[in-house]
Design a protein around this motif. Structure first.
Motif, short mmCIF file in Angstrom:
data_model
loop_
_atom_site.label_atom_id
_atom_site.label_comp_id
_atom_site.label_asym_id
_atom_site.label_seq_id
_atom_site.Cartn_x
_atom_site.Cartn_y
_atom_site.Cartn_z
N ASP A 93 77.36 11.12 1.87
CA ASP A 93 76.78 10.76 0.58
C ASP A 93 76.56 12.05 -0.21
O ASP A 93 76.74 13.16 0.31
CB ASP A 93 75.54 9.89 0.69
N ALA A 94 76.20 11.93 -1.49
CA ALA A 94 76.31 13.05 -2.41
C ALA A 94 74.98 13.42 -3.05
O ALA A 94 74.19 12.55 -3.43
CB ALA A 94 77.34 12.71 -3.49
N TYR A 95 74.76 14.74 -3.21
CA TYR A 95 73.50 15.28 -3.71
C TYR A 95 73.77 16.42 -4.69
O TYR A 95 74.84 17.05 -4.68
CB TYR A 95 72.67 15.81 -2.53
N THR A 96 72.77 16.71 -5.52
CA THR A 96 72.82 17.90 -6.36
C THR A 96 72.61 19.13 -5.47
O THR A 96 72.11 19.01 -4.34
CB THR A 96 71.73 17.86 -7.43
N PRO A 97 72.93 20.33 -5.98
CA PRO A 97 72.66 21.54 -5.20
C PRO A 97 71.18 21.70 -4.85
O PRO A 97 70.84 22.36 -3.86
CB PRO A 97 73.15 22.66 -6.11
N ALA A 98 70.29 21.06 -5.64
CA ALA A 98 68.85 21.14 -5.35
C ALA A 98 68.41 20.15 -4.28
O ALA A 98 67.24 20.12 -3.90
CB ALA A 98 68.05 20.91 -6.63
N GLY A 99 69.35 19.30 -3.81
CA GLY A 99 69.03 18.36 -2.75
C GLY A 99 68.60 16.99 -3.21
O GLY A 99 68.13 16.17 -2.40
N GLU A 100 68.77 16.69 -4.52
CA GLU A 100 68.43 15.36 -5.04
C GLU A 100 69.65 14.46 -4.96
O GLU A 100 70.77 14.88 -5.31
CB GLU A 100 67.96 15.46 -6.49
N PRO A 101 69.50 13.20 -4.53
CA PRO A 101 70.65 12.30 -4.52
C PRO A 101 71.16 12.08 -5.94
O PRO A 101 70.35 11.90 -6.87
CB PRO A 101 70.09 11.00 -3.91
N ILE A 102 72.47 12.12 -6.14
CA ILE A 102 73.01 11.86 -7.47
C ILE A 102 72.90 10.37 -7.77
O ILE A 102 72.74 9.55 -6.85
CB ILE A 102 74.47 12.36 -7.60
N PRO A 103 72.95 9.95 -9.04
CA PRO A 103 72.70 8.54 -9.39
C PRO A 103 73.62 7.54 -8.69
O PRO A 103 73.21 6.41 -8.42
CB PRO A 103 72.93 8.52 -10.91
N THR A 104 74.86 7.93 -8.38
CA THR A 104 75.78 7.00 -7.72
C THR A 104 75.64 6.98 -6.20
O THR A 104 76.39 6.28 -5.53
CB THR A 104 77.23 7.33 -8.10
N ASN A 105 74.68 7.75 -5.67
CA ASN A 105 74.44 7.76 -4.22
C ASN A 105 73.54 6.57 -3.88
O ASN A 105 72.32 6.68 -3.91
CB ASN A 105 73.80 9.08 -3.80
N LYS A 106 74.15 5.45 -3.53
CA LYS A 106 73.39 4.24 -3.19
C LYS A 106 72.93 4.25 -1.74
O LYS A 106 72.04 3.49 -1.36
CB LYS A 106 74.23 2.99 -3.46
N ARG A 107 73.54 5.09 -0.92
CA ARG A 107 73.15 5.14 0.50
C ARG A 107 71.74 5.67 0.67
O ARG A 107 71.01 5.23 1.57
CB ARG A 107 74.14 6.02 1.27
N PHE A 108 71.34 6.62 -0.18
CA PHE A 108 70.03 7.26 -0.04
C PHE A 108 68.90 6.24 -0.09
O PHE A 108 68.04 6.20 0.80
CB PHE A 108 69.86 8.33 -1.12
N ASN A 109 68.88 5.40 -1.11
CA ASN A 109 67.82 4.38 -1.23
C ASN A 109 67.92 3.34 -0.13
O ASN A 109 66.89 2.85 0.35
CB ASN A 109 67.87 3.72 -2.61
N ALA A 110 69.15 2.98 0.25
CA ALA A 110 69.32 2.02 1.33
C ALA A 110 68.72 2.56 2.63
O ALA A 110 68.02 1.84 3.36
CB ALA A 110 70.80 1.69 1.53
N ALA A 111 68.96 3.83 2.92
CA ALA A 111 68.43 4.43 4.14
C ALA A 111 66.90 4.45 4.12
O ALA A 111 66.26 4.27 5.17
CB ALA A 111 68.98 5.85 4.30
N LYS A 112 66.31 4.65 2.94
CA LYS A 112 64.84 4.62 2.84
C LYS A 112 64.30 3.24 3.18
O LYS A 112 63.29 3.10 3.88
CB LYS A 112 64.40 5.01 1.42
#
Length: 356
Positions: A93-112
């Protein structure tokens, strides 16, 4: 002189411990799969031991050109059926260089959602029925259909056998075996109601792994159709008229549903899903209104109803579940182009965490 096929099939383990890792991610449209490969010094089975990587997000619609670097975080590893040996496919899945999930990263919220103690305790199982359509490359018309014309009406094609009924079986069987090789829990395949349309099922898979496995199964299918010079479509209604659309029916159960007395838990969960029908429909795939018409084994998009063994319902409960008083149910609303991270986590959130 070696043939190209000889070089493609080289067994690297004869000469080096190094492996090739194909990093896979989802592009800006939410359905365009992207990938690129890198060399790793030796076999890896834990994604946490793989290096993060980056890509040009301005070329995938996920970042501006003046700040285009997007970081890939490896999340799941599968065996590579194309390169074989110790080579791997890596779902990221994909993140900004600062470590924030990018808007199209749907896996991040699903994992939470799946990591919530209440959800984890229920061990949510999913079985996803992914329908898709194979198209002739140059005319974007279903495989096996006369160019500019139509085959005979629906009826003989569902689970059909024969050159005039089953179009593309070599692709489908190749995909089946490749997924098993990769370690995906693919549980079956079948020809669908519209000729040129097929289905594969992934599951049962627990929590976030359902999304990982379905996305990698889609990636493998894209690669196989690339080899076969055939176009893969996840459009929920690829051909207008009296033809079935394509869905991604999502079978679901929790520990409480699978235990004695689970049928009452199922009915309460379905009641919750009905109360959030509009929110689910909005997240269940683009163009789904062309498919959910109340015809061709669907419920109308604006109507929520459930029933036992009813394939024209929003939610179908199986006869076995009703008879045994426990089991699972099937959400028939998701479109073939849905994001499995979104759909699986949303079902869990609504049925386990949400209070009306």
């Amino acid at each position: 002189m070696s043939l190209l096929s000889d070089l493609l099939n080289l067994n690297l383990s004869d000469t080096t411990e190094k492996i090739i890792a194909e990093y896979i991610w989802i592009g800006g449209s939410g359905m365009d799969l992207r990938s690129k490969a890198r060399t790793i010094n030796g076999p890896v089975s834990d994604p946490a031991k793989l290096p993060k990587w980056n890509y040009d997000g301005s070329s995938t619609g996920q970042a501006p050109g003046k700040d285009s670097e997007v970081i890939l975080y490896p999340q799941a590893i599968f065996k590579d059926p194309f390169r074989r040996g110790n080579n791997i496919l890596v779902m990221c899945d994909a993140y900004t260089p600062a470590g924030e999930p990018i808007p199209t990263n749907k896996r991040f919220n699903a994992a939470k959602i799946f990591s919530q103690p209440e959800v984890a305790a229920e061990v949510p199982w999913y079985g996803i029925e992914q329908e898709y359509t194979l198209l002739q490359k140059n005319v974007r018309w279903p495989l096996g259909w006369p160019v500019g014309g139509y085959p005979g009406p629906q009826g003989p094609y569902y689970c059909g056998v024969g050159a005039d009924k089953a179009m593309g079986r070599d692709i489908v069987d190749s995909h089946y075996k490749a997924c098993l090789y990769a370690g995906i829990n693919i549980s079956g395949i079948n020809g669908e109601v519209m000729p040129g349309q097929w289905e594969f099922q992934v599951g049962p898979a627990v929590g976030i792994s359902a999304g990982d496995e379905l996305w990698v199964a889609r990636y493998i299918l894209e690669r196989i159709t690339e080899i076969a010079d055939v176009v893969l479509s996840f459009d929920p209604k690829p051909i207008q008229g009296d033809w079935n659309g394509a869905g991604a029916h999502t079978n679901y159960s929790t520990k409480s549903m699978r235990n004695d007395g689970g049928y009452e838990v199922i009915k309460k969960a379905i009641e919750k899903l009905g109360l959030r029908h509009k929110e689910h429909i909005a997240a269940y795939g683009e163009g789904n209104e062309r498919r959910l018409t109340g015809r061709h084994e669907t419920a109308d998009i604006n109507t929520f109803l459930w029933g036992v063994a009813n394939r024209g319902a929003s939610i179908r409960v199986g006869r076995d579940t009703e008879r045994e008083g426990k089991g699972y149910f099937e959400d028939r609303r998701p479109a073939s182009n849905m994001d499995p991270y979104v759909v699986t986590s949303m079902i869990a959130e609504t049925t386990i965490l949400w209070s009306p």
